[in-house]
Design an enzyme around this catalytic site. Structure first.
Site, PDB file in Angstrom:
ATOM      1  N   GLY A 117      17.187  39.084  13.328  1.00 26.74           N
ATOM      2  CA  GLY A 117      16.975  40.467  12.879  1.00 26.74           C
ATOM      3  C   GLY A 117      17.090  41.444  14.031  1.00 26.74           C
TER       4      GLY A 117
ATOM      5  N   GLY B  76      17.616  45.388  13.810  1.00 21.51           N
ATOM      6  CA  GLY B  76      16.654  46.235  13.127  1.00 21.51           C
ATOM      7  C   GLY B  76      15.857  47.144  14.043  1.00 21.51           C
ATOM      8  N   GLN B  77      14.854  47.793  13.446  1.00 26.56           N
ATOM      9  CA  GLN B  77      14.073  48.795  14.183  1.00 26.56           C
ATOM     10  C   GLN B  77      13.368  48.164  15.387  1.00 26.56           C
ATOM     11  OE1 GLN B  77      10.688  50.535  12.159  1.00 26.56           O
ATOM     12  NE2 GLN B  77      10.557  52.231  13.614  1.00 26.56           N
TER      13      GLN B  77
ATOM     14  N   ASP C 223      21.787  38.542  13.909  1.00 25.21           N
ATOM     15  CA  ASP C 223      21.431  39.307  12.703  1.00 25.21           C
ATOM     16  C   ASP C 223      22.415  38.928  11.600  1.00 25.21           C
ATOM     17  OD1 ASP C 223      19.581  42.065  12.282  1.00 25.21           O
ATOM     18  OD2 ASP C 223      21.196  41.820  10.809  1.00 25.21           O
TER      19      ASP C 223
ATOM     20  N   ASP D 113      22.792  34.105   9.488  1.00 25.52           N
ATOM     21  CA  ASP D 113      21.931  34.254   8.309  1.00 25.52           C
ATOM     22  C   ASP D 113      20.785  33.260   8.453  1.00 25.52           C
ATOM     23  OD1 ASP D 113      20.692  34.359   5.877  1.00 25.52           O
ATOM     24  OD2 ASP D 113      22.514  34.054   4.675  1.00 25.52           O
TER      25      ASP D 113
ATOM     26  N   TYR E  89       5.987  42.039  -0.433  1.00 22.09           N
ATOM     27  CA  TYR E  89       6.068  42.036   1.035  1.00 22.09           C
ATOM     28  C   TYR E  89       4.746  41.514   1.631  1.00 22.09           C
ATOM     29  CZ  TYR E  89       6.502  44.193   5.736  1.00 22.09           C
ATOM     30  OH  TYR E  89       6.560  44.433   7.101  1.00 22.09           O
TER      31      TYR E  89
ATOM     32  N   LYS F 265       3.780  38.186   3.893  1.00 19.20           N
ATOM     33  CA  LYS F 265       3.136  38.272   5.207  1.00 19.20           C
ATOM     34  C   LYS F 265       1.930  37.331   5.281  1.00 19.20           C
ATOM     35  CE  LYS F 265       6.027  40.791   7.223  1.00 19.20           C
ATOM     36  NZ  LYS F 265       6.876  40.138   8.220  1.00 19.20           N
TER      37      LYS F 265
HETATM   38  P1  NAD Z   1      14.321  46.096   9.911  1.00 19.28           P
HETATM   39  O1  NAD Z   1      14.480  46.190   8.447  1.00 19.28           O
HETATM   40  O2  NAD Z   1      14.566  47.316  10.727  1.00 19.28           O
HETATM   41  O3  NAD Z   1      15.244  44.925  10.495  1.00 19.28           O
HETATM   42  C1  NAD Z   1      15.311  43.672   9.864  1.00 19.28           C
HETATM   43  C2  NAD Z   1      16.640  43.058  10.222  1.00 19.28           C
HETATM   44  O4  NAD Z   1      16.694  41.774   9.594  1.00 19.28           O
HETATM   45  C3  NAD Z   1      17.845  43.851   9.746  1.00 19.28           C
HETATM   46  O5  NAD Z   1      18.707  44.157  10.830  1.00 19.28           O
HETATM   47  C4  NAD Z   1      18.524  42.916   8.736  1.00 19.28           C
HETATM   48  O6  NAD Z   1      19.946  42.980   8.772  1.00 19.28           O
HETATM   49  C5  NAD Z   1      18.028  41.560   9.205  1.00 19.28           C
HETATM   50  N1  NAD Z   1      18.053  40.524   8.150  1.00 19.28           N
HETATM   51  C6  NAD Z   1      17.681  40.618   6.858  1.00 19.28           C
HETATM   52  N2  NAD Z   1      17.882  39.453   6.232  1.00 19.28           N
HETATM   53  C7  NAD Z   1      18.383  38.592   7.131  1.00 19.28           C
HETATM   54  C8  NAD Z   1      18.806  37.242   7.099  1.00 19.28           C
HETATM   55  N3  NAD Z   1      18.750  36.529   5.965  1.00 19.28           N
HETATM   56  N4  NAD Z   1      19.254  36.668   8.234  1.00 19.28           N
HETATM   57  C9  NAD Z   1      19.340  37.376   9.386  1.00 19.28           C
HETATM   58  N5  NAD Z   1      18.971  38.680   9.485  1.00 19.28           N
HETATM   59  C10 NAD Z   1      18.513  39.271   8.368  1.00 19.28           C
HETATM   60  O7  NAD Z   1      12.847  45.534  10.178  1.00 19.28           O
HETATM   61  P2  NAD Z   1      11.891  45.801  11.427  1.00 19.28           P
HETATM   62  O8  NAD Z   1      11.153  47.057  11.163  1.00 19.28           O
HETATM   63  O9  NAD Z   1      12.621  45.631  12.681  1.00 19.28           O
HETATM   64  O10 NAD Z   1      10.834  44.609  11.203  1.00 19.28           O
HETATM   65  C11 NAD Z   1      10.933  43.387  11.886  1.00 19.28           C
HETATM   66  C12 NAD Z   1       9.718  42.548  11.526  1.00 19.28           C
HETATM   67  O11 NAD Z   1       8.533  43.280  11.870  1.00 19.28           O
HETATM   68  C13 NAD Z   1       9.585  42.243  10.031  1.00 19.28           C
HETATM   69  O12 NAD Z   1       9.002  40.972   9.867  1.00 19.28           O
HETATM   70  C14 NAD Z   1       8.613  43.297   9.545  1.00 19.28           C
HETATM   71  O13 NAD Z   1       7.920  42.863   8.407  1.00 19.28           O
HETATM   72  C15 NAD Z   1       7.697  43.416  10.729  1.00 19.28           C
HETATM   73  N6  NAD Z   1       6.968  44.687  10.769  1.00 19.28           N
HETATM   74  C16 NAD Z   1       7.637  45.856  10.969  1.00 19.28           C
HETATM   75  C17 NAD Z   1       6.925  47.048  10.986  1.00 19.28           C
HETATM   76  C18 NAD Z   1       7.613  48.365  11.207  1.00 19.28           C
HETATM   77  O14 NAD Z   1       6.971  49.425  11.062  1.00 19.28           O
HETATM   78  N7  NAD Z   1       8.884  48.383  11.585  1.00 19.28           N
HETATM   79  C19 NAD Z   1       5.544  47.033  10.799  1.00 19.28           C
HETATM   80  C20 NAD Z   1       4.903  45.817  10.564  1.00 19.28           C
HETATM   81  C21 NAD Z   1       5.631  44.642  10.577  1.00 19.28           C
HETATM   82  C1  AKB Z   2       6.501  48.913   5.979  1.00 19.50           C
HETATM   83  O1  AKB Z   2       6.142  50.089   5.754  1.00 19.50           O
HETATM   84  O2  AKB Z   2       6.931  48.127   5.119  1.00 19.50           O
HETATM   85  C2  AKB Z   2       6.384  48.411   7.402  1.00 19.50           C
HETATM   86  C3  AKB Z   2       5.060  47.747   7.607  1.00 19.50           C
HETATM   87  C4  AKB Z   2       3.867  48.569   7.868  1.00 19.50           C
HETATM   88  O3  AKB Z   2       4.962  46.542   7.522  1.00 19.50           O
HETATM   89  N1  AKB Z   2       6.581  49.491   8.301  1.00 19.50           N
END
Ligand code: NAD
Ligand code: AKB
Length: 320
Positions: free
Chosen positions: A8, A11-12, A34, A52, A141, A145
């Site tokens: 991933g 992603g963010q 990714d 994947d 979701y 988790k």
């Molecule tokens: P994001 O959506 O920005 O990035 C997720 C990435 O995963 C994407 O680039 C997507 O293409 C990739 N992806 C999806 N399915 C896939 C697959 N089958 N194989 C390979 N890649 C795949 O998410 P994020 O914000 O970077 O979050 C990353 C982790 O952190 C997640 O587990 C999320 O639940 C957790 N998280 C994020 C936040 C937040 O605010 N960003 C908060 C709490 C927890």
């Molecule tokens: C969401 O809003 O889904 C995420 C998180 C708090 O897990 N940013």
């Protein structure tokens, strides 16, 4: 020697964690992966491939051939997108984590896989939400988790995998856009305020949520993974937090940087219901006591840094 595979990575979090891991371990020691084609996201920090995580064989082969000592597993579907297709969210989030943990057990590597405030539901105390309390989330979701936290502990107890996790609040950042969560509004407000001078918020004005600035989140990951195992009473997962605010409070701070900024509210019932089911503030005293977690950014400091960074980016980056 540390060799790290990030899933991933487009992603963010992945965009910034990959860069931080490259700075720490060197560009050839970090493999960014990714589902998306690297041509569309790779920043040239080091090797990047399409992978994947639902393809268990391909994932294990990548871990094996890269000789990874740790997998930072960020591939997931976030809360709001997940409610649009709960089955797909379950398959992606739980299936990919199982594949990562299984590869880690066979290839003997460590795992970091984030949890979230979403691992709590309306039955949990909301302000503050203790480290250990009822976890009955009402989103798919959140279900994934909680399952992820349990699977991390299971693979540690059963197979000795050093799996660790943090319950992140909403993360605010200026590099890659957020990927379909409820806390995305906070990131959107910064970007849209600069581009348009006004923002329509999909949450109600007084929705208080737990938040953190990305540099603190990245440092939390690194510090948790560096912590001696003997210090950790909880592996999967630690509450961590930095700040709490409502859309109104954020808008006041944004308005101090963008003269004339105006906010309107059009709450979206789905995302509002999700936000209302989550904690207002995590109690992260266990993380602070056990491995020294400290946040550095509060809301004013984060806002100042966000506007500095966004203003230094090309205008086109603010318009999307
Ligand atoms: P994001 O959506 O920005 O990035 C997720 C990435 O995963 C994407 O680039 C997507 O293409 C990739 N992806 C999806 N399915 C896939 C697959 N089958 N194989 C390979 N890649 C795949 O998410 P994020 O914000 O970077 O979050 C990353 C982790 O952190 C997640 O587990 C999320 O639940 C957790 N998280 C994020 C936040 C937040 O605010 N960003 C908060 C709490 C927890
Ligand atoms: C969401 O809003 O889904 C995420 C998180 C708090 O897990 N940013």
């Amino acid at each position: 020697m540390n060799r790290v595979l990030v899933t991933g990575a487009a992603g963010q979090i992945g965009t910034e964690l990959t860069a931080a891991l490259v700075r720490r371990h060197g560009r050839d020691a970090v493999l960014a992966t990714d589902l998306k084609d690297p041509e569309d996201w790779s920043r040239g920090d080091g090797p990047a491939v399409q992978l994947d995580c639902l393809d268990a064989e391909a994932l294990r082969e990548a871990v094996r051939t890269f000789r990874a000592t740790a997998v930072y597993h960020l591939a997931a579907i976030l809360s709001a997108t997940g409610e649009g297709n709960p089955l797909s969210a379950y398959k992606t989030n739980v299936g990919s984590l199982l594949n990562v943990l299984d590869a880690a057990a066979h290839e003997r590597c460590r795992v970091f896989a984030p949890s979230s405030i979403a691992a709590f539901g309306p039955d949990a105390p909301r302000d503050p939400t203790p480290q250990s309390t009822t976890q009955r989330p009402t989103t798919m979701y959140g279900v994934t988790k909680v399952a992820g936290e349990l699977l991390g502990d299971y693979y540690h107890q059963r197979y000795g995998v050093d799996a660790r996790s943090l319950r992140f609040p909403g993360l605010v950042s200026h590099t890659a856009p957020p990927g379909g969560g409820v806390t995305d509004y906070a990131v959107d407000m910064f970007r849209v305020a600069l581009a348009q001078g006004r923002y329509t918020c999909f949450l109600s004005p007084d929705t208080r949520m737990d938040m953190m600035y990305m540099p603190d989140a990245i440092r939390a990951v690194v510090e948790l993974m560096d912590a001696p195992a003997s210090a950790l009473a909880y592996r999967n997962a630690y509450n961590v937090t930095a700040m709490q605010f409502t859309p109104t409070e954020l808008a006041e701070v944004v308005g101090a940087h963008v003269p004339g900024f105006r906010i309107d509210y059009e709450p979206d019932p789905l995302r509002q219901a999700i936000a209302d089911s989550w904690p207002n503030r995590l109690d992260d005293s266990e993380a602070r006591a056990q491995w020294g977690w400290r946040h550095r950014y509060d809301l004013p400091a984060m806002a100042a840094d966000m506007f500095r960074a966004l203003r230094s980016q090309a205008p086109s980056a603010q318009d999307d």
